[in-house]
Motif scaffolding. Structure first.
Motif, PDB file in Angstrom:
ATOM      1  N   VAL A 221      -2.103   3.918   4.289  1.00 18.04           N
ATOM      2  CA  VAL A 221      -1.079   3.876   3.254  1.00 18.04           C
ATOM      3  C   VAL A 221       0.008   2.898   3.686  1.00 18.04           C
ATOM      4  O   VAL A 221       0.309   2.787   4.876  1.00 18.04           O
ATOM      5  N   LEU A 222       0.547   2.169   2.731  1.00 19.10           N
ATOM      6  CA  LEU A 222       1.597   1.195   3.008  1.00 19.10           C
ATOM      7  C   LEU A 222       2.838   1.589   2.220  1.00 19.10           C
ATOM      8  O   LEU A 222       2.859   1.514   0.986  1.00 19.10           O
ATOM      9  N   ARG A 223       3.839   2.052   2.944  1.00 19.08           N
ATOM     10  CA  ARG A 223       5.100   2.440   2.324  1.00 19.08           C
ATOM     11  C   ARG A 223       6.194   1.526   2.863  1.00 19.08           C
ATOM     12  O   ARG A 223       6.441   1.496   4.072  1.00 19.08           O
ATOM     13  N   ILE A 224       6.830   0.789   1.982  1.00 25.28           N
ATOM     14  CA  ILE A 224       7.863  -0.160   2.374  1.00 25.28           C
ATOM     15  C   ILE A 224       9.242   0.424   2.059  1.00 25.28           C
ATOM     16  O   ILE A 224       9.454   0.992   0.992  1.00 25.28           O
TER      17      ILE A 224
ATOM     18  N   ILE B 195       7.376   9.956   5.450  1.00 23.70           N
ATOM     19  CA  ILE B 195       7.162   9.729   6.878  1.00 23.70           C
ATOM     20  C   ILE B 195       5.934  10.502   7.350  1.00 23.70           C
ATOM     21  O   ILE B 195       5.074   9.967   8.061  1.00 23.70           O
ATOM     22  N   GLU B 196       5.844  11.753   6.930  1.00 22.53           N
ATOM     23  CA  GLU B 196       4.726  12.596   7.360  1.00 22.53           C
ATOM     24  C   GLU B 196       3.398  12.040   6.845  1.00 22.53           C
ATOM     25  O   GLU B 196       2.399  12.006   7.574  1.00 22.53           O
ATOM     26  N   GLU B 197       3.381  11.574   5.595  1.00 25.10           N
ATOM     27  CA  GLU B 197       2.156  11.003   5.041  1.00 25.10           C
ATOM     28  C   GLU B 197       1.721   9.767   5.822  1.00 25.10           C
ATOM     29  O   GLU B 197       0.534   9.607   6.166  1.00 25.10           O
TER      30      GLU B 197
ATOM     31  N   GLU C 271      11.858  -2.794   7.319  1.00 27.63           N
ATOM     32  CA  GLU C 271      11.274  -2.111   6.178  1.00 27.63           C
ATOM     33  C   GLU C 271       9.768  -1.883   6.313  1.00 27.63           C
ATOM     34  O   GLU C 271       9.109  -1.426   5.374  1.00 27.63           O
ATOM     35  N   TYR C 272       9.208  -2.234   7.513  1.00 30.12           N
ATOM     36  CA  TYR C 272       7.799  -1.956   7.789  1.00 30.12           C
ATOM     37  C   TYR C 272       7.664  -1.080   9.039  1.00 30.12           C
ATOM     38  O   TYR C 272       6.629  -1.072   9.681  1.00 30.12           O
ATOM     39  N   SER C 273       8.705  -0.369   9.391  1.00 28.39           N
ATOM     40  CA  SER C 273       8.719   0.327  10.682  1.00 28.39           C
ATOM     41  C   SER C 273       7.567   1.305  10.832  1.00 28.39           C
ATOM     42  O   SER C 273       6.911   1.348  11.884  1.00 28.39           O
TER      43      SER C 273
ATOM     44  N   THR D 287       2.408   2.121  13.409  1.00 24.30           N
ATOM     45  CA  THR D 287       1.096   2.782  13.430  1.00 24.30           C
ATOM     46  C   THR D 287      -0.025   1.764  13.621  1.00 24.30           C
ATOM     47  O   THR D 287      -1.046   2.068  14.249  1.00 24.30           O
ATOM     48  N   LYS D 288       0.160   0.543  13.110  1.00 18.97           N
ATOM     49  CA  LYS D 288      -0.853  -0.489  13.303  1.00 18.97           C
ATOM     50  C   LYS D 288      -0.875  -0.981  14.756  1.00 18.97           C
ATOM     51  O   LYS D 288      -1.926  -1.333  15.290  1.00 18.97           O
TER      52      LYS D 288
END
Length: 498
Positions: A333-336, A347-349, A390-392, A397-398
Motif C-alpha cells: 500500500v502507498l500512503r502519501i 500507520i497500522e495498515e 511524505e513517504y516516511s 518499509t521498502k
C-alpha cells in the motif's frame, strides 16, 4: 595455413595474508563479514564469475587456511585450485604464488597472472577484463585511478612535527589499486633479479618490475573509485553500505522453450496477484506451464496482513500440488502524507501490509521452499536508498525489504533457499495511479516488463540481490550495468522514484 596459437591460461592470485590490526580485529580482515559474507568470499565470487579467469589460487594468512577451505566448499567455488599459506612478508607470499603457478608448466609455457588484494571486494568485471586484454600486448599491467586529493611530501623535524617539502603535480599522480597483472615469466624474472638485492622489500609487485626490470613497460588500466581496500574501520562501514545499495544486473532472458521447460510442473504462489505486477507474473508463469496461485484481497479474499490467511493459502497450494517452488509478494500500500498528520489506522495498515506481511509470508514459506530449494521474491522501491518527505512509511518499509532479503538469503543459504528483491523504476500500476493519478504516457515502466524480469530472477541462481528494472534499458527494462554503477545511479539519478 596459419598456425593457431592457444590462448594462455589466466590465473587470479588472491593475496589474503594481511591481518585485522588496523580495523581492530583479532582475525584477518579478509574474514570479516560484510553484507552477510566474509570479505574474501565476495572477492572470490567476483573472480569465479569472471569469464576471462580460468582458475584461482589463494594465499592465506598463516594458520587460517582451513577457514578458506570451508568458505570455498560452502560456496561451491569451482575455479579455486589451490589454497596456500602465505609467507611472513609480502615478498615471500608472492614468491610462494610464483612457485605454485609454475608447477606443471611445460617448457616455454607462459601464463597470465592477476594478483589481487583479498580485501578489495568491490572489483568490477570490467577491470578484470581490461587487465587480461592488456596482457595480450604488455608484460606488466597496473590498475590506477586519478588522485582527487593533493599529495604532499613531508619531512619530520624533531619534536616540531612534519613540514611540507614538496607538492607534486596532481595531474600526473595516480592511486594504485589491484589487480596487478603480469606474464608469469616476467614477474618471476623480476623476483629472481630482486633476490640478489640484500635490501629488497616489496609492498606491491609492479614496483618490483619497475625497479629490477626497468626495460619492461608497465601499462596502466583505468580502475574504479569503488574498488576500495578495506583497511580502516570506516572502510568496513562504507563497503557494507555499498553492498547494501548495489543493484545486480538482471539475468539474461531465456528462450520461450527454456521458460516452458523450467516452469512446467512447478508451483508458484503470488501474493498481491489481483492486479499490476503480481497479476502479470501469475499470467506469465501460467502461460509457461506452471501451476499458479494468484492471491489477492479483491479476487481470492486473501489479506496478506492476516497470518492465518497466508498460512492457509500456502497449505492449500502445497496440498493440491505437493510442492511450492516460488513464492512472490507484490502486495503493498502507498500512503502519501506528513507523518504527524497521519492517523493510527493508516500507520497500522502500512506497517502490516508493507512490512509484517512479507515477514509472515517469508516465515510461512520457508518449510515449503526448503523442500524444493526454491526462491522467495520480494519488492522494494528506489526510495529505499533515502527516505523522502511524505513517504516516511513507504520508504522505511521498502528499505526494510532490502535488509530482510539480504538477511534471509544468508540465513537460508545452507538450506538452498534463495531470496531476492526487485527494485522497479516508477511503474504503471493501479496502486501508483491511485496515488498520483494519470501520468504522461511513456514516462512509466510497464508492469509487464517488471514481471518478465521477475520471472528471469526466479529462474536464476541469484540470492541476496537487489535487481534494478529500468525503463530506459532496451532489454525489457532490465538493468544490465555494473552493480555498483547502479548503486550510484539509484542514489544520484533516481531520487524521485517510488
Amino acid at each position: 595455413m596459419s598456425q593457431h596459437i592457444a590462448k594462455p591460461r589466466t590465473t587470479a592470485v588472491i593475496l589474503a595474508g594481511g591481518t585485522g590490526q588496523r580495523v581492530g580485529l583479532s582475525i584477518p580482515k579478509q574474514l570479516l563479514k560484510i553484507a552477510g559474507k566474509a570479505v574474501i568470499e565476495h572477492t572470490l565470487t567476483t573472480f569465479e564469475n569472471a569469464d576471462s579467469i580460468d582458475d584461482i589460487i589463494v594465499l592465506m594468512a598463516q594458520g587460517y587456511v582451513p577457514d578458506i577451505e570451508k568458505i570455498v566448499a560452502k560456496a561451491g567455488f569451482k575455479k579455486v585450485s589451490k589454497i596456500i599459506e602465505g609467507g611472513s612478508t609480502r615478498n615471500e607470499t608472492t614468491e610462494r604464488a610464483i612457485a605454485a603457478l609454475g608447477e606443471g608448466l611445460a617448457e616455454g609455457e607462459d601464463v597470465n597472472v592477476l594478483f589481487h588484494d583479498a580485501v578489495r571486494p568491490l572489483l568490477s568485471q570490467r577491470v578484470i577484463d581490461d587487465c587480461v586484454t592488456a596482457l595480450e600486448r604488455y608484460q606488466a599491467v597496473d590498475v590506477a585511478i586519478p588522485s582527487a586529493d593533493t599529495i604532499i611530501v613531508t619531512r619530520t623535524h624533531g619534536e616540531d612535527g612534519e613540514f611540507i617539502t614538496e607538492i607534486p603535480d596532481r595531474a600526473r599522480l595516480r592511486r594504485g589499486q589491484t589487480p596487478q597483472a603480469f606474464k608469469l615469466s616476467t614477474i618471476r624474472r623480476a623476483y629472481e633479479v630482486a633476490a640478489g638485492d640484500p635490501n629488497f622489500q616489496a609492498t606491491d609487485d609492479c614496483s618490483v618490475v619497475l625497479k629490477y626490470l626497468p626495460d619492461v613497460p608497465i601499462h596502466v588500466v583505468a580502475g574504479d573509485e569503488y574498488n576500495m581496500k578495506v583497511t580502516q574501520p570506516v572502510d568496513v562501514f562504507i563497503a557494507d553500505k555499498l553492498f547494501q545499495l548495489a543493484s545486480t544486473a538482471a539475468p539474461e532472458q531465456v528462450s520461450e522453450e527454456a521458460y516452458r521447460e523450467l516452469l512446467t510442473g512447478k508451483t508458484v504462489v503470488v501474493f498481491g496477484g489481483s492486479y499490476g505486477i503480481g497479476k502479470d507474473i501469475a499470467e506469465l508463469a501460467e502461460s509457461y506451464g506452471a501451476t499458479v496461485y494468484a492471491l489477492g484481497r479483491s479476487t481470492t479474499g486473501t489479506h496478506v496482513e492476516n497470518p492465518e490467511e497466508v498460512d492457509d493459502a500456502l497449505s492449500k497450494a502445497y496440498a493440491e500440488t505437493g510442492r511450492i517452488d516460488y513464492v512472490v509478494n507484490t502486495a503493498g500500500v502507498l500512503r502519501i502524507g506528513k507523518l504527524a498528520e497521519t492517523d493510527n489506522a493508516t500507520i497500522e495498515e502500512a506497517l502490516k501490509v508493507n512490512y509484517l506481511a512479507p515477514v509472515q509470508i517469508a516465515r510461512s514459506s520457508y518449510k515449503y521452499l526448503s523442500e524444493t530449494k526454491g526462491q522467495l521474491l520480494l519488492y522494494t522501491s528506489s526510495s529505499y536508498t533515502r527516505g523522502r518527505a511524505e513517504y516516511s512509511l513507504y520508504s522505511s518499509t521498502k528499505a526494510a525489504m532490502v535488509n530482510l532479503t539480504q538477511a534471509l538469503s544468508d540465513e537460508w543459504a545452507g538450506d538452498g533457499v534463495r531470496v531476492n528483491c526487485i527494485n522497479p523504476e516508477r511503474t504503471a500500476t493501479p496502486m501508483r495511479t491511485k496515488a498520483f493519478g494519470q501520468e504522461p504516457a511513456g514516462s512509466l515502466l510497464s508492469s509487464e516488463a517488471v514481471a518478465r524480469t521477475s520471472l528471469d530472477v526466479l529462474l536464476s541462481e541469484l540470492t541476496g540481490h537487489v535487481i534494478d528494472v529500468r525503463q530506459q534499458d532496451p532489454t525489457a527494462g532490465a538493468a544490465r550495468a555494473s552493480g555498483f554503477e547502479q548503486a550510484l545511479a539509484s542514489v544520484l539519478d533516481r531520487q524521485d522514484g517510488v
